[in-house]
Enzyme design. Structure first.
Site, mmCIF file in Angstrom:
data_model
loop_
_atom_site.group_PDB
_atom_site.id
_atom_site.type_symbol
_atom_site.label_atom_id
_atom_site.label_comp_id
_atom_site.label_asym_id
_atom_site.label_seq_id
_atom_site.Cartn_x
_atom_site.Cartn_y
_atom_site.Cartn_z
ATOM 1 N N PRO A 101 0.815 -1.229 0.000
ATOM 2 C CA PRO A 101 0.000 0.000 0.000
ATOM 3 C C PRO A 101 0.845 1.274 0.000
ATOM 4 C CG PRO A 101 -0.826 -1.601 1.593
ATOM 5 C CD PRO A 101 0.488 -2.134 1.092
ATOM 6 N N ASN A 102 0.280 2.327 -0.549
ATOM 7 C CA ASN A 102 0.897 3.666 -0.594
ATOM 8 C C ASN A 102 2.218 3.680 -1.348
ATOM 9 O OD1 ASN A 102 -1.223 4.659 1.056
ATOM 10 N ND2 ASN A 102 -0.162 3.829 2.849
ATOM 11 N N ARG A 103 2.398 2.703 -2.232
ATOM 12 C CA ARG A 103 3.623 2.601 -3.037
ATOM 13 C C ARG A 103 4.882 2.420 -2.190
ATOM 14 N NH1 ARG A 103 2.196 2.641 -8.046
ATOM 15 N NH2 ARG A 103 0.287 3.697 -8.600
ATOM 16 N N VAL A 104 4.668 1.960 -0.954
ATOM 17 C CA VAL A 104 5.831 1.669 -0.099
ATOM 18 C C VAL A 104 6.095 0.158 -0.245
ATOM 19 C CG1 VAL A 104 6.840 1.960 2.174
ATOM 20 C CG2 VAL A 104 5.069 3.528 1.413
ATOM 21 N N HIS A 105 6.654 -0.175 -1.390
ATOM 22 C CA HIS A 105 6.777 -1.574 -1.789
ATOM 23 C C HIS A 105 7.941 -2.263 -1.096
ATOM 24 C CE1 HIS A 105 4.052 -0.131 -4.771
ATOM 25 N NE2 HIS A 105 4.954 0.634 -5.340
#
Ligand SMILES: Cc1cc2nc3c(=O)[nH]c(=O)nc-3n(C[C@H](O)[C@H](O)[C@H](O)COP(=O)(O)O)c2cc1C
Length: 205
Positions: free
Chosen positions: A182-186
């Site tokens: 989520p939130n591009r916090v990969h």
């Protein structure tokens, strides 16, 4: 489309060897409704130092390398012969997973290419025998005519493995596993080969 619960990618959960980790992820990708889970982008380097990129199909592991089959005289074939390093990328959208592989390229043994060539449908064998992949062609009719000639040439006989066609394997030096979060916090885990073992390093997303 099936819904899949995205999982975190943790150092404690991954396999110590990246190929084992890849096999686990590929099995999970094959269990989804993805149309082509074995499709991978293959990047090569031309004589001018510029990259070129196209899709190929992953056809299994051989001697620790990722195999695909193609025409050795194609653009990619020429580039790999002159500059035997490549990068591969798999993208499994339903799972939000990407795998990147970089390494040295070698041709697979002819016996393996022969076995794979003859496992394909006859129409694909005729196509591979006929096509001078990546060379220009005046029009579609010219290709259809050449296909018919090849059909006649091998009527009632086995199509031989063309000497200009076969497999390459990419032997990984690095492999990165990317899991969408989520939130591009990969999550990104990079395996790097050292003298005797693989190290695993987390990269920022
Ligand atoms: C999903 C997909 C899979 C493909 N698989 C292969 C393959 O396994 N081998 C191959 O030679 N070309 C394959 N192609 C065609 C290549 O993308 C490309 O058009 C062709 O190999 C010529 O590339 P080149 O001119 O850079 O050598 C595939 C294309 C797609 C879209």
């Amino acid at each position: 489309m099936s819904t899949v619960k995205l999982q975190a990618l943790n150092e404690a959960d991954v396999m110590p060897e990246p190929i084992a980790q890849f096999e686990r992820w590929l099995a999970e990708a094959k269990a989804t409704s993805l149309a082509e889970p074995t499709a991978m982008a293959l990047a090569t380097v031309g004589a001018n130092g510029r990259p070129s990129l196209r899709m190929v199909l992953f056809k299994g592991l051989h001697n620790g390398g990722f195999c695909f089959y193609t025409n050795y005289g194609s653009r990619k074939g020429g580039e790999l012969t002159a500059h035997p390093y490549a990068a591969l990328t798999f993208w499994w959208d339903i799972l939000e997973r990407q795998v990147r592989i970089e390494g040295r390229v070698e041709r697979v043994p002819k016996a393996l290419s022969d076995r794979y060539f003859h496992s394909r449908p006859r129409g694909s064998q005729i196509g591979a025998y006929t096509s001078r992949q990546s060379e220009p062609l005046p029009d579609r009719a010219a290709l259809d005519q050449r296909l018919a000639e090849t059909e006649r040439q091998f009527a009632g006989a086995e199509v031989p493995l063309p000497e200009w066609w076969g497999g390459f394997r990419v032997v990984p030096e690095t492999m990165e596993f990317w899991q969408g979060r989520p939130n591009r916090v990969h999550d990104r885990l990079l395996y790097r080969q050292t003298d005797s073992a693989w190290t695993i390093e987390r990269l920022q997303p």
